[in-house]
Design an enzyme around this catalytic site. Structure first.
Site, PDB file in Angstrom:
ATOM      1  N   HIS A  70       0.781  -1.241   0.000  1.00 20.83           N
ATOM      2  CA  HIS A  70       0.000   0.000   0.000  1.00 20.83           C
ATOM      3  C   HIS A  70       0.812   1.290   0.000  1.00 20.83           C
ATOM      4  O   HIS A  70       0.257   2.368  -0.154  1.00 20.83           O
ATOM      5  CB  HIS A  70      -0.963   0.032   1.204  1.00 20.83           C
ATOM      6  CG  HIS A  70      -0.278   0.363   2.501  1.00 20.83           C
ATOM      7  ND1 HIS A  70       0.301  -0.586   3.295  1.00 20.83           N
ATOM      8  CD2 HIS A  70      -0.066   1.540   3.131  1.00 20.83           C
ATOM      9  CE1 HIS A  70       0.834  -0.015   4.357  1.00 20.83           C
ATOM     10  NE2 HIS A  70       0.644   1.285   4.291  1.00 20.83           N
TER      11      HIS A  70
HETATM   12  C1  UD1 Z   1      -2.324   5.916   5.066  1.00 20.92           C
HETATM   13  C2  UD1 Z   1      -1.086   6.516   5.725  1.00 20.92           C
HETATM   14  C3  UD1 Z   1       0.016   5.478   5.772  1.00 20.92           C
HETATM   15  C4  UD1 Z   1      -0.454   4.202   6.440  1.00 20.92           C
HETATM   16  C5  UD1 Z   1      -1.731   3.705   5.775  1.00 20.92           C
HETATM   17  C6  UD1 Z   1      -2.281   2.537   6.524  1.00 20.92           C
HETATM   18  C7  UD1 Z   1      -0.676   8.915   5.381  1.00 20.92           C
HETATM   19  C8  UD1 Z   1       0.106   9.913   4.621  1.00 20.92           C
HETATM   20  N1  UD1 Z   1      -0.585   7.627   4.945  1.00 20.92           N
HETATM   21  O1  UD1 Z   1      -1.973   5.594   3.731  1.00 20.92           O
HETATM   22  O2  UD1 Z   1       1.117   5.993   6.512  1.00 20.92           O
HETATM   23  O3  UD1 Z   1       0.560   3.235   6.323  1.00 20.92           O
HETATM   24  O4  UD1 Z   1      -2.717   4.761   5.780  1.00 20.92           O
HETATM   25  O5  UD1 Z   1      -3.170   1.790   5.752  1.00 20.92           O
HETATM   26  O6  UD1 Z   1      -1.344   9.251   6.326  1.00 20.92           O
HETATM   27  N2  UD1 Z   1      -9.112   4.836   0.318  1.00 20.92           N
HETATM   28  C9  UD1 Z   1     -10.334   4.241   0.174  1.00 20.92           C
HETATM   29  N3  UD1 Z   1     -11.030   3.921   1.296  1.00 20.92           N
HETATM   30  C10 UD1 Z   1     -10.579   4.163   2.547  1.00 20.92           C
HETATM   31  C11 UD1 Z   1      -9.347   4.797   2.691  1.00 20.92           C
HETATM   32  C12 UD1 Z   1      -8.608   5.123   1.571  1.00 20.92           C
HETATM   33  O7  UD1 Z   1     -10.776   4.001  -0.944  1.00 20.92           O
HETATM   34  O8  UD1 Z   1     -11.277   3.836   3.524  1.00 20.92           O
HETATM   35  C13 UD1 Z   1      -8.323   5.157  -0.895  1.00 20.92           C
HETATM   36  C14 UD1 Z   1      -8.598   6.558  -1.445  1.00 20.92           C
HETATM   37  O9  UD1 Z   1      -8.529   6.494  -2.838  1.00 20.92           O
HETATM   38  C15 UD1 Z   1      -7.407   7.348  -0.925  1.00 20.92           C
HETATM   39  C16 UD1 Z   1      -6.300   6.306  -0.933  1.00 20.92           C
HETATM   40  O10 UD1 Z   1      -6.940   5.086  -0.574  1.00 20.92           O
HETATM   41  O11 UD1 Z   1      -7.103   8.453  -1.745  1.00 20.92           O
HETATM   42  C17 UD1 Z   1      -5.178   6.610   0.033  1.00 20.92           C
HETATM   43  O12 UD1 Z   1      -5.700   6.825   1.360  1.00 20.92           O
HETATM   44  P1  UD1 Z   1      -4.879   7.702   2.413  1.00 20.92           P
HETATM   45  O13 UD1 Z   1      -5.508   7.610   3.732  1.00 20.92           O
HETATM   46  O14 UD1 Z   1      -4.633   9.057   1.857  1.00 20.92           O
HETATM   47  O15 UD1 Z   1      -3.470   7.017   2.453  1.00 20.92           O
HETATM   48  P2  UD1 Z   1      -3.091   5.481   2.630  1.00 20.92           P
HETATM   49  O16 UD1 Z   1      -2.378   5.037   1.404  1.00 20.92           O
HETATM   50  O17 UD1 Z   1      -4.250   4.715   3.082  1.00 20.92           O
HETATM   51  N1  UDP Z   2      -4.209  -5.266   8.466  1.00 19.17           N
HETATM   52  C1  UDP Z   2      -5.509  -5.717   8.500  1.00 19.17           C
HETATM   53  N2  UDP Z   2      -6.083  -6.101   7.313  1.00 19.17           N
HETATM   54  C2  UDP Z   2      -5.406  -6.066   6.132  1.00 19.17           C
HETATM   55  C3  UDP Z   2      -4.072  -5.592   6.128  1.00 19.17           C
HETATM   56  C4  UDP Z   2      -3.506  -5.179   7.312  1.00 19.17           C
HETATM   57  O1  UDP Z   2      -6.144  -5.787   9.559  1.00 19.17           O
HETATM   58  O2  UDP Z   2      -5.980  -6.437   5.112  1.00 19.17           O
HETATM   59  C5  UDP Z   2      -3.602  -4.858   9.749  1.00 19.17           C
HETATM   60  C6  UDP Z   2      -2.279  -5.498  10.036  1.00 19.17           C
HETATM   61  O3  UDP Z   2      -2.472  -6.771  10.636  1.00 19.17           O
HETATM   62  C7  UDP Z   2      -1.612  -4.487  10.935  1.00 19.17           C
HETATM   63  C8  UDP Z   2      -2.141  -3.165  10.413  1.00 19.17           C
HETATM   64  O4  UDP Z   2      -3.312  -3.474   9.659  1.00 19.17           O
HETATM   65  O5  UDP Z   2      -2.035  -4.625  12.279  1.00 19.17           O
HETATM   66  C9  UDP Z   2      -1.125  -2.545   9.519  1.00 19.17           C
HETATM   67  O6  UDP Z   2      -1.715  -1.504   8.816  1.00 19.17           O
HETATM   68  P1  UDP Z   2      -1.266  -1.046   7.369  1.00 19.17           P
HETATM   69  O7  UDP Z   2      -0.501  -2.118   6.701  1.00 19.17           O
HETATM   70  O8  UDP Z   2      -2.475  -0.542   6.687  1.00 19.17           O
HETATM   71  O9  UDP Z   2      -0.363   0.227   7.695  1.00 19.17           O
HETATM   72  P2  UDP Z   2       1.106   0.461   8.272  1.00 19.17           P
HETATM   73  O10 UDP Z   2       1.332  -0.432   9.418  1.00 19.17           O
HETATM   74  O11 UDP Z   2       2.058   0.223   7.141  1.00 19.17           O
HETATM   75  O12 UDP Z   2       1.091   1.906   8.624  1.00 19.17           O
END
Ligand code: UD1
Ligand code: UDP
Length: 387
Positions: A220
């Site tokens: 991601h």
């Molecule tokens: C965010 C965090 C990242 C973290 C990750 C965990 C920042 C800068 N990034 O990244 O550090 O590791 O969350 O998962 O804060 N979207 C959906 N549905 C949702 C949420 C997101 O469709 O419920 C899609 C949207 O298109 C959005 C994109 O995902 O634009 C990115 O979401 P965003 O929260 O901006 O960043 P993440 O990549 O999720």
């Molecule tokens: N996780 C989850 N479902 C998924 C992928 C990840 O519950 O499909 C959990 C995972 O076990 C961990 C947390 O989400 O506890 C990690 O989050 P993510 O990978 O989104 O973000 P990061 O840790 O890189 O910020």
């Protein structure tokens, strides 16, 4: 009157992390600490947010700021604007923030500007790569915080290198912060929920998986999703692993990655990937399902911070699609290998770790009681403030 703590959550891993500290507040400080949960709305799909409240018995947020998705500046600014209103209304004794997302950054800035002490959980981690939005967020959050809880020795070392003192004395404030090295509260969660997951999750049967006969994969990071050549190399690397090691790959797909894959759907690699018989693309999983998949996988392939650590907790080798990581201890012990977005390297690392799996996973993330320790130190701090 109980002390009031306001906790900011927003992205999936923060909701999961909050479960551990909320549990410690409820179990040990009932009537002494009231926790107000504020969800920024950064993640909002059911399987990125609500599912965790249901599965993990996390109290419903008192506020949802409903910021949704947007560019970094717009998303962060909306959060700050809406948070400030809540902070002024609730007047908490401290604001608790987790990790390194835009929700973390927004809360650190908004709270500290109105002199509310900030408590940063998962402090001190560094990738030394400021092209990552998370690196910027964590540096700012650390330097605005009053209490910093760092999960690893490396985190503590990083903070000391940036001028934090190891032995500061109260009164603590943003100019005299207190750093605690206390282990990782996600270890608490993995230990706590793995048992429950065994009893309640059917994911192995539902996906027709056998223990150690599959690889668990997540992707991601913007560094990987937003550059088609990197994303394509990773998808090719995963297909090489599936074919070369003759093993299924289970990929609970983050919505960001799903969207980016759709944008390059004309490419041959993506077409092959989407219909590959060995690759099981599933919606984002619940935390209990993740515990079961992590416990039963042969190997973890990921760019997630949280999933790297969980691989280690469950004593599983891990290959990371990044050039560096903040979680350096598993790399030092040879349990995690860094493959970046290099197709050949991804395959080579997976082959090495399956042929010679690491046996030693020394306990570098604490004893599974980090949340209890944090709750105690937060309580002590609030008492001192109110004396
Ligand atoms: C965010 C965090 C990242 C973290 C990750 C965990 C920042 C800068 N990034 O990244 O550090 O590791 O969350 O998962 O804060 N979207 C959906 N549905 C949702 C949420 C997101 O469709 O419920 C899609 C949207 O298109 C959005 C994109 O995902 O634009 C990115 O979401 P965003 O929260 O901006 O960043 P993440 O990549 O999720
Ligand atoms: N996780 C989850 N479902 C998924 C992928 C990840 O519950 O499909 C959990 C995972 O076990 C961990 C947390 O989400 O506890 C990690 O989050 P993510 O990978 O989104 O973000 P990061 O840790 O890189 O910020």
């Amino acid at each position: 009157m109980p002390h009031k703590v306001l906790t900011i959550i927003g992205a999936r891993p923060q909701i999961i992390k909050a479960a551990a500290l909320s549990r410690a507040f409820r179990n040990f400080y009932e009537g002494k600490i009231t926790e107000i949960l504020v969800h920024t709305g950064q993640h909002y799909d059911d399987n990125m947010s609500d599912i965790f409240f249901r599965q993990m018995n996390i109290p419903r947020p008192h506020y949802n700021l409903e910021v949704g998705s947007a560019s970094h500046a717009i998303q962060t600014a909306r959060m700050m604007e809406r948070m400030e209103e809540v902070f002024l209304k609730e007047k908490p004794g401290a604001v608790v923030i987790y990790g390194d997302t835009n929700s973390t950054l927004a809360a650190a800035v908004a709270a500290s500007k109105i002199h509310i002490p900030v408590v940063h959980i998962e402090a001190g981690l560094r990738s030394f790569n400021k092209s990552m939005p998370e690196e910027i967020n964590r540096i700012v959050a650390d330097h605005l915080s009053t209490l910093l809880f760092t999960p690893t020795k490396t985190g503590l070392k990083n903070l000391i290198n940036e001028g934090f003192k190891e032995n500061s004395e109260p009164p603590y404030h943003a100019d005299n912060p207190k750093v605690y090295h206390c282990g990782d509260l996600m270890l608490d969660n993995s230990l706590y929920y793995a048992g429950l997951a065994e009893k309640t999750s059917n994911i192995m049967a539902d996906l027709e998986l056998q223990p150690n006969q599959f690889v668990l994969c997540t992707i991601h990071r913007d560094l990987n999703t937003d550059y088609p050549e990197r994303l394509t190399a990773i998808l090719n690397g995963i297909m090489q692993v599936a074919e070369g090691l003759n093993i299924k790959v289970v990929l609970p797909l983050h919505p960001r990655t799903r969207k980016k894959i759709m944008e390059i759907k004309g490419s041959e690699a993506v077409k092959k990937f989407q219909s590959h018989p060995m690759i099981m693309i599933i919606p984002p999983a619940g935390f209990l399902e993740m515990c079961i998949l992590e416990k039963n996988t042969a190997l973890v392939l990921t760019d997630s911070g949280g999933v790297q650590k969980e691989a280690y907790y469950f004593k599983k080798p891990c290959v990371v699609f990044r050039p560096e990581t903040e979680w350096v201890e598993p790399v030092e012990y040879g349990c995690t290998l860094l493959a970046d977005a290099d197709e050949e390297k991804i395959f080579f690392c997976c082959k090495t770790l399956t042929e010679n799996p690491p046996e030693n996973f020394p306990p570098v993330f604490g004893n599974g009681k980090a949340a209890e320790f944090m709750a105690e130190k937060i309580f002590e701090f609030l008492n001192f403030q109110n004396r």
